[in-house]
Write a protein that holds these residues in place. Structure first.
Motif, mmCIF file in Angstrom:
data_model
loop_
_atom_site.group_PDB
_atom_site.id
_atom_site.type_symbol
_atom_site.label_atom_id
_atom_site.label_comp_id
_atom_site.label_asym_id
_atom_site.label_seq_id
_atom_site.Cartn_x
_atom_site.Cartn_y
_atom_site.Cartn_z
ATOM 1 N N ALA A 198 81.876 20.700 53.692
ATOM 2 C CA ALA A 198 81.024 21.890 54.298
ATOM 3 C C ALA A 198 79.453 21.650 53.999
ATOM 4 O O ALA A 198 78.858 21.819 55.144
ATOM 5 N N LEU A 199 79.157 20.886 53.170
ATOM 6 C CA LEU A 199 77.801 20.559 53.031
ATOM 7 C C LEU A 199 77.178 19.421 53.941
ATOM 8 O O LEU A 199 76.370 19.504 54.605
ATOM 9 N N TYR A 200 78.434 18.431 53.960
ATOM 10 C CA TYR A 200 78.003 17.276 54.784
ATOM 11 C C TYR A 200 77.768 17.844 56.398
ATOM 12 O O TYR A 200 77.029 17.233 57.024
ATOM 13 N N GLN A 201 78.720 18.778 56.531
ATOM 14 C CA GLN A 201 78.749 19.313 58.037
ATOM 15 C C GLN A 201 77.556 19.940 58.344
ATOM 16 O O GLN A 201 76.678 20.002 59.626
ATOM 17 N N GLU A 202 76.927 20.677 57.506
ATOM 18 C CA GLU A 202 75.606 21.399 57.529
ATOM 19 C C GLU A 202 74.465 20.153 57.843
ATOM 20 O O GLU A 202 73.591 20.322 58.474
ATOM 21 N N VAL A 203 74.713 19.052 56.840
ATOM 22 C CA VAL A 203 73.781 17.998 57.167
ATOM 23 C C VAL A 203 73.556 17.256 58.354
ATOM 24 O O VAL A 203 72.754 17.100 58.966
ATOM 25 N N GLU A 204 75.076 17.123 58.934
ATOM 26 C CA GLU A 204 74.933 16.383 60.274
ATOM 27 C C GLU A 204 74.599 17.439 61.308
ATOM 28 O O GLU A 204 73.933 16.917 62.277
ATOM 29 N N ASP A 205 74.735 18.708 61.326
ATOM 30 C CA ASP A 205 74.062 19.509 62.138
ATOM 31 C C ASP A 205 72.811 19.619 62.120
ATOM 32 O O ASP A 205 71.878 19.495 63.413
ATOM 33 N N LYS A 206 71.969 19.413 61.156
ATOM 34 C CA LYS A 206 70.587 19.204 60.871
ATOM 35 C C LYS A 206 70.257 17.843 61.523
ATOM 36 O O LYS A 206 69.128 17.860 62.084
#
Length: 777
Positions: free
Chosen positions: A201-209
């Motif tokens: 979930a954190l990675y997805q947020e970082v990827e979006d950023k």
């Protein structure tokens, strides 16, 4: 410490069981856990059994070796049998016997911390096994060894049934331990799964950023590129007007006015350089520029740089030195890009050196595969903490006392780094604050293009799930590049992109009664010498195309079944190569037809095939036979010899701008044509009548008579009316001028292409069209 605990003789089969029990008891007394006790007793049992079965007996010794806290239990099993002849095969795991020998030794080795075997044929075998004492065990001392000896003496030998019972207990304990560990592993997996969901979930947020940042960065680069392009036009006007004012054509300027205009010109040139840097960076990131490799001499490159950079040294206290390169071999690379790298190095050195010297050198690396270009100055130097970021974009790390005097974008060195990497090399710097710096570039002596999958520009995100090595980036081509000779036979070019051409591969016969339509005749680039290739394997075609890629020679692939003497006569090839495994009926028929046809009888034909076909080839009258596979050097030598026999073909460039003629000369360096230059219309007309060139490249704005008048007089004279003319213009044409050019010009090239690459392609296509049209007409 190395203390013997006990020794057991192996003479009977029950001695093996006894050794196993002793090993288990010793391990227990020394503090080993249940699993390690089982491992130790099992290993001893296996090796002792081997000694009994294969050597008829032996002995087992137990030792404690080492000092606390690094003590271990050593077990030595030794026999006096016939030895192990194939020990290496057994220990590698490749040997299997019907009795299982080999498996026991390998299994025992896996149970131990150290396992060594010494064996000689006829002298027996010695196996040494060691197991480190666990950290929780008490250190072994002489007193504890005495207690261990007493325990061994008190222990009564068990009967075989009791031994089986004890082994069952050990197995049950081992299974219970495995089950406990399995439960712990399941619990750990559950915890890891929960953490993994959180991480994802954190990675997805970082990827979006990361995507948002990449889009913003892309928009920034696009904005810089567009704005920089918009700056170019007014800057060109400012520079042009300033030059015009200083020339005095619009009236003489007084001394103060000349000073003011020179300041304007200097500021415009500085701003133009900054814009060019920004455009260069934008093109690097867009991956739009390719390498144009050709052979050149390093000494000539440095000589050109000397003349170019010397006027930039304004102080008499600074000496610009270019060392002789000696016997450096020619390089095959992009001379323009190497020149740009060195210009950036030299510009920085001149800026930051107030006195002393700036020395430029070039030498071979120890392996002879690269050239090290170095620019050493006696300037202000660079602090050690700044060296790591000197090649980063927009960084300016020179001392504050100097940087305010020189305005720049801080992109020269980063661009140099990208250019060197594009050529397969690297850059570096050595510096000492207050004593000077040495910037160097290591460039391969021969450019090797990256594989196709590596060559495509890759957009690297800020965050990536898989770390990838960044692909080589493409970098901007300099506005002008010096023309140089084609490679010698030893070094065929591999980098200049060849223009697309239709290919006539061997064609299968139709299965039905319907006859196929006549094939299109083979075509080729009129700027290059055609080399007709008859082949029977696609890999053969690929090999020849690699041989001649980027040169003045072009492979024209054809099928012997479809090719006619008329096609070959129209192509006027430098050479016909028949590279097939066996000379079939269609191939021999074509060779005979070419030799008998009046227009093709003198065209050289070379057959490349297996040695058994040589006699057949000579009977057909071919000019030369060469066994497969054809070598690159042989082909280049042959083409060079044939080229020398050809009449020199020329293209006349009529332009009053020396730089424009220089650029055209560079663009046509890899073609079959020699460039003849004229700086005004009258000279151009005279050369057209004398040289009768294959084409004329004509600028409309000329001193004296205009380009329009030159074109009109060329078309009016019977000797020159058939010469195709390509017009180069940046002016707005009237309807009458457009109509006149449409009637008399072969092509029109307008100035102001969006990039040097685009301008290059437009010019080459226009010349192709003109020359092809002139020949067909």
């Amino acid at each position: 410490m190395e203390a013997l605990i006990t020794q057991i003789g192996i003479r009977y089969e029950q001695d093996v069981v006894y050794a196993r029990r002793r090993a288990h008891l010793i391990a227990e007394q020394l503090g080993f856990g249940p699993q390690d006790r089982t491992r130790i007793s099992t290993a001893v049992s296996e090796i002792a059994r081997n000694a009994f079965v294969y050597a008829g007996g032996g002995k087992v010794q137990f030792y404690v070796v080492g000092d606390a806290p690094e003590q271990c239990l050593r077990m030595v099993v030794q026999d006096t049998g016939k030895g192990i002849a194939n020990l290496d095969e057994i220990m590698s795991g490749d040997y299997r016997s019907r009795t299982g020998m080999g498996l026991g030794m390998i299994g025992s080795a896996r149970l131990m911390d150290d396992f060594r075997v010494e064996s000689e044929p006829g002298k027996g075998t010695k196996v040494v096994m060691e197991k480190r004492l666990p950290p929780t065990a008490e250190p072994v001392t002489m007193q504890s060894l005495n207690r261990l000896a007493e325990a061994l003496m008190k222990a009564e030998p068990e009967n075989p049934l009791e031994e089986v019972r004890l082994q069952n207990q050990e197995l049950i304990q081992a299974l219970q331990e495995v089950e406990r560990q399995r439960e712990e592993l399941l619990q750990l997996n559950q915890e890891l799964a929960e953490k993994n969901r959180s991480i994802m979930a954190l990675y997805q947020e970082v990827e979006d950023k990361a995507r948002e940042l990449a889009e913003a960065n892309k928009f920034k680069d696009s904005f810089i590129s567009q704005v920089s392009h918009e700056f170019r036009t007014p800057l060109s006007v400012i520079v042009g007007l300033a030059d015009l004012l200083l020339s005095g054509l619009e009236g003489e300027l007084n001394e103060e006015q000349q000073t003011q205009v020179r300041y304007i010109l200097q500021a415009a040139n500085d701003l133009s350089n900054m814009v060019n840097d920004l455009l260069d960076l934008a093109k690097i990131k867009a991956g739009k520029t390719e390498v144009y490799a050709r052979e050149f001499k390093v000494g000539e490159l440095l000589g050109t740089l000397r003349g170019m950079m010397a006027p930039m040294v304004e102080s008499d206290k600074v000496q610009l030195v270019f060392e002789e390169v000696g016997d450096l071999p020619p390089m095959y690379s992009d001379e323009g890009k190497i020149s740009q790298i060195l210009r950036n190095f030299l510009s920085n050195a001149i800026k930051f050196t107030e006195e002393g010297e700036i020395r430029t050198t070039a030498r071979l690396t120890d392996d002879g595969r690269s050239v090290v270009f170095a620019v050493k100055d006696t300037g202000i130097g660079i602090a050690e903490e700044d060296l790591d970021r000197i090649f980063e974009e927009y960084e300016q790390v020179a001392g504050a006392q100097k940087t305010h005097k020189f305005k720049s974008t801080g992109l020269g060195l980063p661009i140099s780094k990208k250019l060197a990497e594009l050529l397969g090399g690297s850059v570096g710097v050595e510096s000492e604050l207050g004593k000077g710096s040495t910037f160097y570039a290591v460039i391969p002596i021969r450019y090797e293009p990256p594989r196709e999958e590596e060559a495509a520009p890759v957009e690297v995100p800020v965050v990536s799930r898989t770390v990838k090595e960044e692909a080589p980036v493409a970098v901007p081509e300099p506005a002008a590049q010096e023309a140089v000779a084609i490679p010698e036979a030893e070094t065929a070019p591999t980098a200049q992109p060849s223009e697309p051409k239709p290919e006539l591969a061997p064609t299968a016969q139709p299965s039905g009664p319907e006859q196929p339509s006549a094939p299109e005749p083979p075509e080729h680039d009129p700027l290059r010498y055609p080399v007709v290739l008859i082949y029977d394997d696609p890999s053969t075609l690929k090999r020849y195309e690699e041989f001649l890629l980027g040169s003045k020679y072009e492979v024209v692939p054809c099928s012997a079944l479809m090719l006619t003497p008329q096609d070959v006569a129209r192509l006027e090839p430098l050479l016909v190569v028949v590279d097939v495994l066996l000379l079939g009926d269609d191939t021999t028929a074509l060779i005979s037809a070419l030799k008998e046809h009046g227009a093709t009888g003198d065209i050289p034909i070379v057959v490349a095939s297996v040695a058994s076909e040589e006699e057949k080839a000579h009977k057909l009258g071919v000019d030369e036979f060469v066994p497969k596979p054809v070598k690159r050097n042989w082909l280049w030598n042959l083409l060079a010899e044939l080229e020398e026999q050809q009449p020199v073909e020329k293209i006349l460039v009529v332009d009053d701008q020396a730089l424009a003629r220089y650029v055209l000369r560079a663009l046509l360096a890899d073609t079959r044509f020699q460039v003849v230059e004229a700086e005004d219309g009258e000279t151009g007309l005279a050369l057209a009548h004398e040289e009768h060139p294959a084409a004329v490249y004509l600028d409309l704005i000329l001193p004296g008579i205009s380009g329009m008048e030159v074109l009109e007089r060329l078309k009016a004279a019977p000797e020159t009316r058939d010469i195709p003319v390509v017009i180069n213009t940046g002016k707005n044409l009237s309807p009458e001028e457009e109509a006149f050019l449409n009637q008399h010009a072969a092509a029109v090239v307008t100035k102001g292409a969006s990039s040097p690459d685009e301008a290059t392609e437009i010019i080459r296509q226009a010349l192709r069209k003109a020359i092809a049209g002139g020949r067909s007409g």
